[in-house]
Design an enzyme around this catalytic site. Structure first.
Site, mmCIF file in Angstrom:
data_model
loop_
_atom_site.group_PDB
_atom_site.id
_atom_site.type_symbol
_atom_site.label_atom_id
_atom_site.label_comp_id
_atom_site.label_asym_id
_atom_site.label_seq_id
_atom_site.Cartn_x
_atom_site.Cartn_y
_atom_site.Cartn_z
ATOM 1 N N TYR A 65 23.985 75.175 56.654
ATOM 2 C CA TYR A 65 22.790 74.975 56.821
ATOM 3 C C TYR A 65 21.599 76.544 57.235
ATOM 4 C CZ TYR A 65 25.068 70.483 57.638
ATOM 5 O OH TYR A 65 26.140 69.251 57.502
ATOM 6 N N SER A 197 24.905 60.442 59.303
ATOM 7 C CA SER A 197 23.450 60.109 59.574
ATOM 8 C C SER A 197 23.958 58.421 59.939
ATOM 9 C CB SER A 197 23.495 60.106 58.067
ATOM 10 O OG SER A 197 22.573 61.372 57.495
ATOM 11 N N LEU A 199 21.875 56.971 61.250
ATOM 12 C CA LEU A 199 20.975 56.351 61.813
ATOM 13 C C LEU A 199 19.934 56.192 60.501
ATOM 14 C CD1 LEU A 199 19.290 57.609 65.256
ATOM 15 C CD2 LEU A 199 20.451 55.526 65.180
ATOM 16 N N ARG A 201 19.332 58.482 58.024
ATOM 17 C CA ARG A 201 18.405 59.765 57.961
ATOM 18 C C ARG A 201 17.199 59.626 58.145
ATOM 19 N NH1 ARG A 201 21.705 62.867 54.073
ATOM 20 N NH2 ARG A 201 22.908 62.030 53.750
ATOM 21 N N GLY A 206 12.491 54.725 62.344
ATOM 22 C CA GLY A 206 10.873 53.994 62.026
ATOM 23 C C GLY A 206 11.251 55.435 60.700
#
Length: 331
Positions: A65, A197, A199, A201, A206
């Site tokens: 990362y 993830s 949610l 991604r 939203g």
């Protein structure tokens, strides 16, 4: 009907060796610019410290990362400002890096709490990989061993060599493929499940619906966020939004609560670069869903209606350069 309740973040035990973590962790990948513009270092440190102040103790990173291990370096700097004995840091290895430094050095810690193989190298027996990881446990450099995106056969074989504490997999309302085999297997073996993830991604918050996807975001190449698929998926967002109103919470909170309440052995690690989103995520802990609520959410948000696969376009694991298990991971 859901009920709202305020409480501190509870701790749960992952695996059978006593590894205790906060019921919700924090995924640090996004702090390195994966989904938006690169966050200034001090801002990244501040959000980690804020998460800890709210009760989150598990922080998840990886050696790949950020640029040149920048995410681990960032997490390490934040850890210096927190009581180390109260924080659990998880990182990963397995995809060879361009530099030759090690995770322990970048994190600037004496040990890693949970060390995952990021992706399984199918050219090397998992028994060899876990054998090398056992040595790191014996040396005190690693406390607990984990696997990420592993198959049921790999998990079972690995667990016969040394107890696997946690398996990290993608799991959310729109990614449910681990439910048939992986989840039952982990429960049979006593392995914790860490979900990344949770949610979708950012979709359930939203992203792509009420908020545009940034041009620099990796989501720009994700199948589910492509124009035609996204148009179809927006109808799914409308469904979860309608249910959220019924339960008097935000869509992201309902989606996260659904994961949080899959079991005491499940720990989601949503990430964000914004304090307001972190506070919203924490609010999901106060959303209490009945068994009937859980069934309704699963039914209304049908996995069969989702457009697009869960893997990024062009992601071919066979082309990745693997860190061989015959060489001990550079912790």
């Amino acid at each position: 009907m859901a009920t709202m309740q305020t409480e501190l973040i509870p701790h749960v035990t992952l695996g059978t060796q006593g590894f205790q973590v906060s019921k919700m962790g924090f995924g640090c990948m996004g702090l390195g610019g994966a989904y938006s513009d690169l966050l200034p270092e001090q801002d990244g440190i501040s959000i980690i410290k804020y998460a800890f102040s709210k009760g989150i103790t598990l922080f998840d990173t990886a050696d790949v990362y950020g640029v040149d291990g920048g995410n681990e370096i960032l997490v390490g700097k934040a850890l210096k400002q927190l009581p180390r004995e109260k924080v659990q840091v998880a990182t990963k290895f397995g995809i060879a890096r361009s530099d030759d430094s090690a995770s322990l050095k970048r994190l600037d810690v004496e040990y890693i709490d949970l060390y995952y193989q990021h992706r399984v190298d199918t050219s090397v027996p998992i028994e060899d990989t876990v054998g090398e990881l056992m040595k790191l446990v014996e040396e005190g450099k690693v406390k607990y061993i984990g696997l990420s995106e592993a198959s049921p056969d790999t998990i079972r074989r690995a667990h016969t060599i040394h107890p696997i504490t946690a398996v990290q997999m993608e799991w959310s309302l729109w990614t449910r493929d681990i439910e048939d085999e992986i989840v039952p297997l982990c429960r049979e073996l006593g392995i914790g499940i860490v979900t990344y993830s949770p949610l979708g991604r950012g979709f359930f918050g939203g992203k792509g619906v009420t908020e545009n996807v940034s041009a620099v975001s990796s989501l720009a190449t994700h199948p589910r966020f492509q124009a035609e698929n996204l148009d179809k998926n927006k109808s799914l967002y409308d469904r979860i939004e309608s249910l959220a109103k019924k339960h008097e919470c935000a869509s992201a909170q309902l989606a996260l609560a659904w994961i949080l309440q899959q079991g005491h052995d499940v720990v989601p690690i949503p990430g964000t670069t914004k304090i307001k989103n972190l506070d919203q995520n924490l609010g999901a802990l106060a959303v209490k869903l009945s068994e009937e609520d859980m069934r309704e959410i699963s039914t209304v948000f049908s996995i069969d209606d989702i457009a697009g696969g869960r893997h990024y376009d062009g992601l071919d694991q066979s082309s990745w350069t693997w860190q061989s298990a015959n060489t001990p991971p550079k912790v």
